[in-house]
Design an enzyme around this catalytic site. Structure first.
Site, mmCIF file in Angstrom:
data_model
loop_
_atom_site.group_PDB
_atom_site.id
_atom_site.type_symbol
_atom_site.label_atom_id
_atom_site.label_comp_id
_atom_site.label_asym_id
_atom_site.label_seq_id
_atom_site.Cartn_x
_atom_site.Cartn_y
_atom_site.Cartn_z
ATOM 1 N N ASP A 174 -10.674 3.512 -1.104
ATOM 2 C CA ASP A 174 -9.677 2.487 -0.900
ATOM 3 C C ASP A 174 -10.194 1.220 -0.882
ATOM 4 O OD1 ASP A 174 -6.700 2.376 0.151
ATOM 5 O OD2 ASP A 174 -7.753 1.697 2.175
ATOM 6 N N GLU B 229 -10.409 2.342 -6.219
ATOM 7 C CA GLU B 229 -8.786 1.614 -6.289
ATOM 8 C C GLU B 229 -8.975 0.121 -6.170
ATOM 9 O OE1 GLU B 229 -4.953 0.610 -3.666
ATOM 10 O OE2 GLU B 229 -6.717 0.588 -2.711
ATOM 11 N N ASP C 267 1.735 3.755 -3.366
ATOM 12 C CA ASP C 267 1.963 2.144 -2.993
ATOM 13 C C ASP C 267 3.093 1.553 -4.024
ATOM 14 O OD1 ASP C 267 -0.009 2.172 -1.192
ATOM 15 O OD2 ASP C 267 -1.677 1.601 -2.488
HETATM 16 C C1 ARE Z 1 2.367 -1.524 5.648
HETATM 17 C C2 ARE Z 1 3.600 -1.880 5.091
HETATM 18 C C3 ARE Z 1 3.771 -2.855 4.122
HETATM 19 C C4 ARE Z 1 3.402 -4.035 4.678
HETATM 20 C C5 ARE Z 1 1.997 -3.873 5.701
HETATM 21 C C6 ARE Z 1 1.688 -4.953 6.580
HETATM 22 O O1 ARE Z 1 3.963 -0.584 4.265
HETATM 23 O O2 ARE Z 1 5.118 -2.982 3.411
HETATM 24 O O3 ARE Z 1 3.106 -4.986 4.106
HETATM 25 O O4 ARE Z 1 2.040 -2.614 6.145
HETATM 26 O O5 ARE Z 1 0.946 -4.684 7.413
HETATM 27 C C7 ARE Z 1 -1.692 1.432 3.944
HETATM 28 C C8 ARE Z 1 -0.531 2.164 3.942
HETATM 29 C C9 ARE Z 1 0.603 1.002 3.879
HETATM 30 C C10 ARE Z 1 0.494 -0.320 5.020
HETATM 31 C C11 ARE Z 1 -1.008 -0.714 4.700
HETATM 32 C C12 ARE Z 1 -1.056 -1.771 6.018
HETATM 33 O O6 ARE Z 1 -0.230 3.013 2.971
HETATM 34 O O7 ARE Z 1 1.858 1.507 4.117
HETATM 35 O O8 ARE Z 1 1.178 -1.220 4.655
HETATM 36 O O9 ARE Z 1 -1.963 0.067 4.819
HETATM 37 O O10 ARE Z 1 -1.081 -1.342 7.014
HETATM 38 C C13 ARE Z 1 -3.620 -4.500 -2.512
HETATM 39 C C14 ARE Z 1 -5.016 -3.723 -2.347
HETATM 40 C C15 ARE Z 1 -5.084 -2.328 -2.253
HETATM 41 C C16 ARE Z 1 -3.853 -1.757 -1.597
HETATM 42 C C17 ARE Z 1 -2.707 -2.472 -1.683
HETATM 43 C C18 ARE Z 1 -1.459 -1.893 -0.732
HETATM 44 O O11 ARE Z 1 -5.855 -4.503 -3.171
HETATM 45 O O12 ARE Z 1 -6.141 -1.735 -1.866
HETATM 46 O O13 ARE Z 1 -2.510 -3.584 -1.546
HETATM 47 N N1 ARE Z 1 -3.799 -0.303 -1.544
HETATM 48 C C19 ARE Z 1 -4.594 0.558 -0.448
HETATM 49 C C20 ARE Z 1 -3.911 1.959 -0.169
HETATM 50 C C21 ARE Z 1 -2.659 1.570 0.600
HETATM 51 C C22 ARE Z 1 -3.257 1.182 2.049
HETATM 52 C C23 ARE Z 1 -4.230 0.286 1.793
HETATM 53 C C24 ARE Z 1 -4.761 -0.041 0.760
HETATM 54 C C25 ARE Z 1 -4.840 -0.003 3.138
HETATM 55 O O14 ARE Z 1 -3.813 2.464 -1.386
HETATM 56 O O15 ARE Z 1 -1.699 2.610 0.889
HETATM 57 O O16 ARE Z 1 -1.974 0.565 2.752
HETATM 58 O O17 ARE Z 1 -5.820 0.982 3.737
HETATM 59 C C26 ARE Z 1 -1.280 -6.522 -6.511
HETATM 60 C C27 ARE Z 1 -2.565 -7.281 -6.004
HETATM 61 C C28 ARE Z 1 -3.400 -5.811 -5.409
HETATM 62 C C29 ARE Z 1 -2.589 -5.336 -4.452
HETATM 63 C C30 ARE Z 1 -1.261 -4.783 -5.235
HETATM 64 C C31 ARE Z 1 -0.334 -3.807 -4.292
HETATM 65 O O18 ARE Z 1 -1.735 -6.066 -7.619
HETATM 66 O O19 ARE Z 1 -3.375 -7.866 -6.792
HETATM 67 O O20 ARE Z 1 -4.587 -6.524 -4.955
HETATM 68 O O21 ARE Z 1 -3.335 -3.954 -3.802
HETATM 69 O O22 ARE Z 1 -0.576 -5.627 -5.464
HETATM 70 O O23 ARE Z 1 0.348 -4.823 -3.326
#
Ligand code: ARE
Ligand code: CA
Length: 585
Positions: A327, A356, A423
């Protein structure tokens, strides 16, 4: 000749070891600028009569995007060393390009050439072989199936009775997954990727409390062991989510820092900028995306590193898992991942390490860190082309060419190709619920270079917008499942397993991207066969021609019809929103 467009740099996607004997050398030139590109090469120590012994090998045009042509050549230097340059020809001139610049004639001094010093086996990028044949299925455990209501957390709602919100629960668990292994096996799934399962506070479990415990809402360690055993018996591998960039707010070590401030023995486990620790208006410690629920772990701290590496080993040694999905992989330091890889591979050499990362990931894919990354550039381009129609076939081809050419071929072979995840909004929703579009996307995904992953429920036509909308409860009532879509996907999975060229070993090549018609044609070749795929997302039927068809026979593998090439070419009518998959052999 446009010299400014000519680019090469050794030891990355432009010059790399494909396997223990083979090097791939790539060159970028301005689109349509060259007629021929030839590699001039030799062993640096191969001299005869005071002359460096050079050889030549033509490169082939592998792909082109909007601005550039990419040339490739495969070469097996007998002593595994190489010095090389490029001879570039067009109708105006012939020049030679080496590490030291451009020349009218090939310099005789070996020192002036590009250098691939030695092909050391241990440095060859090598992902586990099994990954190439794997069809992944992503499960968000809280929403796949509830097999035991006794472990349901307080306030659990009736399965699927309402839409998911940020904090509601529906009680999904491991027993639920076990009950449906027949279902997964029947579709042809051979790998499950679970989003986090360790003890955590939220419904998504990305805010870990204890990395050594299973979240009680999913079951206990015994049940998890049993699940893995059952998966393995069916030839299904299991990959877990490693959330090592940050812990959760209720991670005891972080709670200790909250309580004891500067004097906490864990104060250096995180990145606290000042004491007392505060969460409002923004946390005064580093965290994931400013959320106070996810304090960033200090993976440079040897204690933290040791702790996380122990976690890593524990789940492999005790539970025999087959993969780790990392992650927020790009926010963790590279040194950590290098040690992580060493640890993982010493315990079990064929564990799959999937990062990821949504962006260009070459620095993590040099063989010392990850085996693959989640191919979101593919996801986004594919959806833009076929779901929302915001880019054309030609733009799709250009974008993907750029992506494919920015990695070594052995990296592309194991890219984790997804159309959606927990996501992103669901495929069908992005297709405006038009399943014809979704089907074209699956054809593209399953025939593309890399390995496919299906997000739970997409195969039966589930819908949902961005997180949390995309995390609805799996629909198990058959009368509400799109069974036609399911059998469509099942058929594609079947082809991946039975048609070698269709699978990830096939050499991929874009052939046509219709400017007016918006259709796409590409081929995949492997050993003695070539598969041609055509996709027509427009509302008009078109005629697709394939010139220079490979071999003697051709067959539409989808309909099983035999096709007779005429004068070595095939002409086929392709309906609106339709596709074909033709095998020539
Ligand atoms: C929750 C809400 C969101 C809200 C957030 C605010 O759902 O709508 O904005 O809270 O605090 C996990 C949960 C989510 C949760 C988040 C935070 O599954 O539900 O969001 O925690 O509490 C970037 C990262 C990438 C990340 C994505 C989401 O680079 O690593 O954002 N993905 C992982 C997991 C997620 C997880 C987390 C990280 C945290 O797969 O499920 O979220 O552990 C562009 C950017 C990317 C960005 C992408 C998506 O391409 O360049 O960098 O990814 O968009 O936004
Ligand atoms: Ca339950």
């Amino acid at each position: 000749m446009i010299k400014e467009s000519i680019y090469h740099r050794p030891k990355n996607n432009f010059a790399y070891a494909y396997d223990e004997k083979t090097l791939h050398i790539r060159l970028q030139t301005k689109r349509n600028d060259m007629e021929q590109v030839t590699l001039i090469h030799g062993d640096p120590y191969d001299w005869s009569e005071n002359k460096w012994q050079v050889h030549k090998k033509d490169m082939y045009l592998q792909a082109s995007d909007e601005l550039f042509d990419y040339w490739l050549v495969e070469i097996s230097p007998p002593y595994r060393r190489l010095r090389y340059g490029f001879e570039l020809t067009n109708e105006e001139e012939k020049i030679v390009y080496t590490e030291t610049g451009f020349y009218n004639v090939a310099p005789s001094d070996v020192k002036l050439y590009f250098c691939f010093p030695f092909l050391n086996s241990i440095d060859v990028f090598q992902a586990p072989e099994w990954v190439k044949n794997t069809v992944w299925y992503q499960i968000f455990p809280e929403r796949f199936a509830n097999g035991n209501t006794e472990n349901d957390p307080e306030g659990t709602l009736e399965w699927g009775s309402v839409d998911p919100s940020y904090d509601n629960h529906f009680g999904g668990d491991f027993e639920g997954v076990m009950e449906h292994l027949d279902y997964l096996e029947d579709i042809g799934i051979t790998g499950i990727y679970f989003t986090p399962i360790f003890k955590a506070y939220s419904n998504h479990k990305y805010d870990t409390i204890d990395y050594m415990e299973i979240d009680p809402q999913f079951g206990d360690k015994e049940t998890f062991k049993e699940l893995i055993k059952k998966c393995h018996e069916r030839g299904i591998r299991v990959m877990l989510d490693a959330v090592f960039n940050h812990s959760g707010y209720y991670f005891p070590q972080f709670q200790d820092v909250l309580k004891n401030g500067k004097s906490s023995q864990y104060k250096d486990w995180f990145h606290i900028r000042e004491f007392p620790v505060q969460t409002e208006p923004r946390p005064n410690f580093d965290s994931f995306a400013f959320t106070p629920h996810m304090p960033k772990l200090n993976t440079e701290n040897p204690e933290v590193k040791q702790y996380l590496l122990d976690v890593t080993s524990y789940w492999i040694e005790e539970f025999d898992i087959d993969g780790w999905r990392l992650d927020v992989a790009n926010e963790v330091d590279h040194q950590f991942w290098r040690d992580f890889r060493k640890k993982v591979k010493t315990i079990k050499s064929d564990v799959y390490i999937l990062g990821e990362i949504w962006h260009d990931s070459m620095p993590w894919l040099q063989g010392d860190q990850f085996d693959a990354v989640m191919n979101y550039p593919f996801t986004l381009a594919a959806l833009d082309y076929l779901a929302t129609g915001t880019i054309t076939a030609n733009e799709f081809k250009n974008q993907m060419t750029k992506v494919l050419c920015s990695y070594p071929e052995n990296v592309n072979e194991v890219a984790f190709n997804l159309l959606g995840s927990h996501d992103t909004a669901r495929v069908l929703t992005l297709c405006n619920e038009d399943s014809r579009k979704a089907k074209l996307l699956y054809v593209l995904q399953f025939s593309f270079k890399g390995t496919p992953c299906v997000y739970y429920g997409d195969e039966i036509g589930m819908t949902g917008g961005d997180d949390p909308g995309c995390r609805k409860c799996m629909i198990w009532d058959k009368s509400k499942q799109d069974l036609q879509l399911k059998s469509f996907i099942k058929k594609l999975i079947h082809f991946r397993k039975t048609e070698a060229a269709f699978g990830s070993r096939g050499k991929f090549r874009f052939m046509e991207s219709g400017i007016e018609t918006n259709h796409l044609v590409y081929s995949k070749s492997y050993e003695n066969e070539v598969v041609y795929v055509a996709i027509n997302p427009s509302e008009k039927p078109i005629t697709v021609s394939i010139p220079d068809v490979y071999g003697t026979y051709a067959k539409n593998v989808w309909t099983n019809e035999t096709i007779t090439p005429i004068k070595n070419s095939i002409k086929i009518e392709l309906g609106a929103n339709d596709f074909f998959i033709i095998k020539a052999y």
